[in-house]
Design an enzyme around this catalytic site. Sequence first.
Site, short mmCIF file in Angstrom:
data_model
loop_
_atom_site.label_atom_id
_atom_site.label_comp_id
_atom_site.label_asym_id
_atom_site.label_seq_id
_atom_site.Cartn_x
_atom_site.Cartn_y
_atom_site.Cartn_z
NE ARG A 107 7.25 0.92 4.97
CZ ARG A 107 6.02 0.40 4.96
NH1 ARG A 107 5.84 -0.87 4.65
NH2 ARG A 107 4.97 1.14 5.24
CE LYS A 120 27.40 -2.98 -6.16
NZ LYS A 120 27.71 -2.19 -7.36
CG HIS A 165 3.68 4.23 8.56
ND1 HIS A 165 3.67 5.07 7.46
CD2 HIS A 165 3.32 3.00 8.09
CE1 HIS A 165 3.33 4.35 6.38
NE2 HIS A 165 3.12 3.11 6.74
NE ARG A 225 -1.73 -2.19 2.73
CZ ARG A 225 -1.98 -3.42 2.31
NH1 ARG A 225 -3.09 -3.69 1.70
NH2 ARG A 225 -1.12 -4.40 2.52
CB THR A 226 3.37 2.55 2.37
OG1 THR A 226 2.57 2.13 3.47
CG2 THR A 226 3.99 3.89 2.69
C1 NCD Z 1 1.92 -0.97 8.32
C2 NCD Z 1 3.42 -0.75 8.46
O1 NCD Z 1 4.18 -1.04 7.53
O2 NCD Z 1 3.79 -0.25 9.51
N1 NCD Z 1 1.54 -1.20 6.99
C3 NCD Z 1 1.24 -0.13 6.20
O3 NCD Z 1 2.11 0.65 5.86
N2 NCD Z 1 -0.04 0.07 5.88
C4 NCD Z 1 1.35 -1.94 9.27
C5 NCD Z 1 1.85 -3.36 9.27
O4 NCD Z 1 2.74 -3.73 8.49
O5 NCD Z 1 1.34 -4.14 10.08
#
Ligand code: NCD
Length: 337
Positions: A107, A86, A135, A57-58
């Site tokens: 991320r 590397k 997040h 999703r993100t």
């Molecule tokens: C979440 C995350 O990555 O923190 N997912 C997301 O980005 N919607 C929650 C999760 O992974 O449980």
Amino acid sequence: MQFAGSHILSISQFERADVEQLFTVADAMRPYAHRRRRTCVLDGAILGSMFFEPSTRTRISFGSAFNLLGGEVRETTGFEHSAIAKGESLWDTARVLSGYSDIVVMRHPENGSVAEFAAASRVPVINGGDGTNEHPSQALLDLYTIRSELAGRERDIDGLRIAMVGDLCFGRTVHSLSKLLSLFADLRVSLVSPEALKMPAEVVDNLQAAGHQVLETDALEQGIADVDIVYSTRIQEERFASREEADLYRGRFRLNQSVYTANCEPNTVIMHPLPRDSREGARELDIDLNDNPNLAIFRQSDNGVLVRMAMFALLLDVADQISEHDAPVNWCTERRF
Ligand code: NCD
């Protein structure tokens, strides 16, 4: 906050007025996200998308949001496909990547890593999740969803009653969401988790310092009674020393239709940042809730595009130019919603 040119690393950067400004811009993104109009306001701009942890999703919604504004996306996923494998430092990677992009979303599994990257970046950086820390874009889309779900119920974010359920220790979404809720007034927050996976003390302190009532419990039934929102979360198995350890907690708090009917108010909204763990031993949010009209999880993931478009528009300072660059959509969008 001055959005233009800023990094978004933590919810702590936000004041209530910033959240309201972002949501107003997100509302204006609706025709574009829903494919009734298109805009090319970011024509020529490049998003550098770097995801060093699994993401559906993100990653995709940040990319789609940028494309929907007319920009292009260059992405790298996983350390094994990056020069970090590397031995390159985050500092060097940031100097290089920020020379190729107008904005970066990242991320990374380590807390604080995105801030470290941002310190060396020449362009704005958005935290797409750093370890167990934060997040922020998820919290913003969660609150945007809460606001729109409540809109028809004559309730407001001020005075909200919310239960957060599951892995509150390692779940970064609930850390950021709690910080965001602290900006509002008179909340009642139930924190439902096993003792070992409790919300970090500083997050609870922050909620209490804002004047909110906080109840910590390991009893699901008690926690989800009398609330407007149940926000369920996945056991973050990737943060545990072993799968066996995660298994101790997996499946501990299962919300299904019968638990919902027995304990929740009839209109309680069900949310989850997703992915929900649908494997036999987990099922924190059962698929038998799929026909429940209060299940907001896919409205929530749809809202991610609106909120992320708004973030890009504000950070790149084009929020008031969107409609000057718009055009009709030529293809069939009939079955979209
Ligand atoms: C979440 C995350 O990555 O923190 N997912 C997301 O980005 N919607 C929650 C999760 O992974 O449980």
